[in-house]
Design an enzyme around this catalytic site. Structure first.
Site, PDB file in Angstrom:
ATOM      1  CD  GLU A 212      32.712  46.953  36.668  1.00 36.25           C
ATOM      2  OE1 GLU A 212      31.477  47.174  36.750  1.00 36.25           O
ATOM      3  OE2 GLU A 212      33.282  46.045  37.271  1.00 36.25           O
TER       4      GLU A 212
ATOM      5  CG  ASN B  60      34.356  44.557  41.080  1.00 38.57           C
ATOM      6  OD1 ASN B  60      34.732  45.515  40.400  1.00 38.57           O
ATOM      7  ND2 ASN B  60      33.087  44.202  41.148  1.00 38.57           N
TER       8      ASN B  60
ATOM      9  CD  GLN C 240      29.509  39.749  36.051  1.00 39.65           C
ATOM     10  OE1 GLN C 240      30.499  40.364  36.423  1.00 39.65           O
ATOM     11  NE2 GLN C 240      28.404  40.369  35.682  1.00 39.65           N
TER      12      GLN C 240
ATOM     13  CG  ASN D  40      33.802  49.487  38.998  1.00 43.65           C
ATOM     14  OD1 ASN D  40      34.849  49.723  38.393  1.00 43.65           O
ATOM     15  ND2 ASN D  40      33.433  48.271  39.350  1.00 43.65           N
TER      16      ASN D  40
HETATM   17  C1  PNW Z   1      29.100  46.162  38.759  1.00 41.09           C
HETATM   18  N1  PNW Z   1      24.575  49.546  41.806  1.00 41.09           N
HETATM   19  O1  PNW Z   1      28.196  45.982  39.791  1.00 41.09           O
HETATM   20  C2  PNW Z   1      29.922  44.885  38.770  1.00 41.09           C
HETATM   21  O2  PNW Z   1      31.278  45.121  39.044  1.00 41.09           O
HETATM   22  C3  PNW Z   1      29.745  44.024  37.564  1.00 41.09           C
HETATM   23  O3  PNW Z   1      30.105  42.699  37.878  1.00 41.09           O
HETATM   24  C4  PNW Z   1      28.333  44.146  37.046  1.00 41.09           C
HETATM   25  O4  PNW Z   1      28.049  43.239  36.023  1.00 41.09           O
HETATM   26  C5  PNW Z   1      28.141  45.576  36.583  1.00 41.09           C
HETATM   27  O5  PNW Z   1      28.407  46.487  37.612  1.00 41.09           O
HETATM   28  C6  PNW Z   1      26.744  45.872  36.041  1.00 41.09           C
HETATM   29  O6  PNW Z   1      25.774  45.770  37.044  1.00 41.09           O
HETATM   30  C7  PNW Z   1      27.303  46.912  40.217  1.00 41.09           C
HETATM   31  O7  PNW Z   1      23.491  49.133  42.247  1.00 41.09           O
HETATM   32  C8  PNW Z   1      26.141  46.444  40.822  1.00 41.09           C
HETATM   33  O8  PNW Z   1      24.862  50.762  41.835  1.00 41.09           O
HETATM   34  C9  PNW Z   1      25.246  47.321  41.342  1.00 41.09           C
HETATM   35  C10 PNW Z   1      25.490  48.677  41.263  1.00 41.09           C
HETATM   36  C11 PNW Z   1      26.638  49.149  40.655  1.00 41.09           C
HETATM   37  C12 PNW Z   1      27.528  48.262  40.126  1.00 41.09           C
END
Ligand code: PNW
Length: 484
Positions: free
Chosen positions: A384, A173, A26, A314
């Site tokens: 996160e 992750n 990213q 997260n």
């Molecule tokens: C995280 N959802 O991903 C990732 O760890 C990051 O790389 C990303 O940039 C960030 O969140 C923001 O999206 C997710 O659908 C992707 O619940 C999808 C979900 C949650 C976290």
């Protein structure tokens, strides 16, 4: 900003970790420099740019490969004590395997880690954040049983190369995004739709790979390096839609199929009972001889049980869960049929520029308590939390308010429920390549100008706010209002 009377003004403990996060694909760019090979994300964005909302890619991204010193200066200015970032497997091991270590790639991370430490910032390293070497995907990637060994070998190389200076590790992750996104609902590389089947195989391999890496750390590195190793799991707070016993049970089932799927093997040694029994029953009804949910051997259960030194979480949002009539058995299987519950986000919850990301700060308290109750009161690091916008504004008042309200509820949970939250990490230090959303969604505390070759970083209002939080360890602007 949150109403004053709701805001927790009690200072966080002096040793509470405040950090920010990124991931390799990213932010780094330099996708084909210094001996790096292609990852699945390099390949997807070059060959199928139409799968990315704005047709963009991470070829340059924030150019952090070349600007890491500037990034560390930005972290220092922000005042965080931890920086969470990930390693690019294809930068370190270009053919995927440890026979050939790419020295310039390894040096990039060594230099970054040295720069962080020289500035008093503790690195927290994610070994794998979705960018698999393409060569390994071509061998069937995570679905290949040998993935367990490939991953463990790679992790051992990382511990060996960087472990003297890295004391906080996480293996994967958000494996649920890899497995349910990649092999369940097919919204993610490699876009295979196989709900309730391949997604379970994927998770089975990821979990065993995690356990193997954890045990390698135990056997070969822990004594000399003395770090902590865990995994980062993503979760919604799933709350019952009503006080009815049926909805309360439904919410528990939803949590178990979501977070419990990964956390229960790691903290309690096996998949949740409700997953095992529901999937076994339905598999039988589908005429199958064995359950679609694979089984761990006794040896694997032992390796998995307790394979995390803290809980990495997260969390961005939440949903409500209601009971429903058990769906009839049908082929092909579906995840919703396996779970047998309904979930939804109420239409009056605060919205953001992404559909799924509804702002519901009070729900984090339920989630943290749920983790505390199910996994032996672990130390929890929120690895996160954050929010997006699609305007590129510098006056990002929603982000300030989001962070303030989530942190306030975390402080409540620590103080009033005795849950051991030990750290909080914002996604992200700066705007970056937001996967399938390309550069259309910005999560940064710092704005990045993707039109300028300099990729100029500029602090937003939220950076000012978070800087004050890091400095005072308190959520209000005026320090004298903080309660010690
Ligand atoms: C995280 N959802 O991903 C990732 O760890 C990051 O790389 C990303 O940039 C960030 O969140 C923001 O999206 C997710 O659908 C992707 O619940 C999808 C979900 C949650 C976290």
């Amino acid at each position: 900003l949150a109403d004053d009377y709701l805001l927790n003004k009690k200072r966080f403990p002096a040793d509470f970790m405040f950090g920010v996060a990124t991931s390799a694909y990213q932010i780094e760019g330099a996708w084909n420099e210094d001996g790096k090979s292609m990852s699945t994300w390099d390949n997807l964005t070059q060959t199928d740019p139409e799968t990315i909302l704005d047709g963009s890619n991470g070829n340059i991204a924030c150019d952090s490969y070349h600007k890491y010193k500037e990034d560390v200066a930005m972290l220092k200015e922000l005042g965080v004590d931890h920086y969470r970032f990930s390693l690019s497997w294809s930068r370190i091991l270009p053919n995927g395997f440890p026979d050939q270590i790419n020295q310039p790639g390894a040096n990039y991370y060594k230099n970054l880690i040295r720069e962080l430490r020289a500035n008093g910032i503790e690195p927290m390293v994610t070994i794998f954040h979705w960018d698999l070497p393409l060569a390994l995907q071509e061998l069937n990637g995570v679905l290949n049983e040998s993935f367990i060994d490939w991953y463990a070998d790679y992790a051992a190389v990382c511990f060996e190369l960087f472990g003297d200076d890295v004391k906080l590790w996480t293996t994967f992750n958000e494996p649920k995004q890899t497995c349910t996104g990649g092999y369940g609902y097919a919204y993610f590389i490699p876009y295979i739709h196989s709900e309730g089947l391949l997604e379970y195989q994927c998770a089975h391999n990821v979990l065993r790979a995690h356990a193997k890496a954890y045990r390698i750390y135990d056997e070969r590195f822990r004594a000399s390096q003395g770090g902590k190793v865990s995994i980062v799991l993503d979760a919604y707070s799933y709350l019952p839609a009503s006080d009815s016993a049926a909805d309360i049970t439904a919410a528990e089932t939803r949590m178990q199929f979501d977070l419990g799927w990964y956390a229960n093997p790691i903290f309690n040694g096996d998949y949740p009972e409700i997953m095992k029994s529901r999937i076994a029953n339905r598999s039988k009804g589908e005429g199958r001889d064995v359950s679609r949910l694979p089984e761990f051997t006794d040896e694997e259960k032992i390796a998995l049980n307790g394979s995390a030194d803290f809980f990495g979480l997260n969390v961005y949002t939440a949903a409500l869960v209601a009971a429903m009539d058990d769906p009839p058995i049908s082929n092909p299987p579906s995840k919703y049929q396996d779970m047998g519950v309904n979930d939804y986000q109420p239409s009056d919850w605060e919205t953001t520029s992404l559909d799924w990301l509804k702002v519901a700060p009070w729900t984090i308290r339920h989630l943290l308590n749920w983790i505390n109750d199910h996994y032996h009161q672990p130390d929890i690091i929120v690895t996160e939390n954050g929010v997006c916008d699609n305007t590129g504004t510098f006056q990002d008042t929603q982000r300030v308010s989001y962070i303030q309200r989530y942190l306030s509820n975390i402080r409540d949970t620590m103080e009033q429920d005795g849950v051991n939250v030990i750290g909080y990490i914002v996604w992200s230090i700066m705007d970056n390549f937001e996967w399938a959303q390309g550069y259309t969604q910005r999560f940064g505390l710092h704005h990045v100008d993707f039109d300028s070759p300099n990729r100029t970083r500029t602090p937003k209002q939220s950076a000012q706010y978070y800087k004050n939080v890091c400095e005072t360890k308190c959520l209000v602007d005026d320090d004298f209002e903080c309660i010690d």
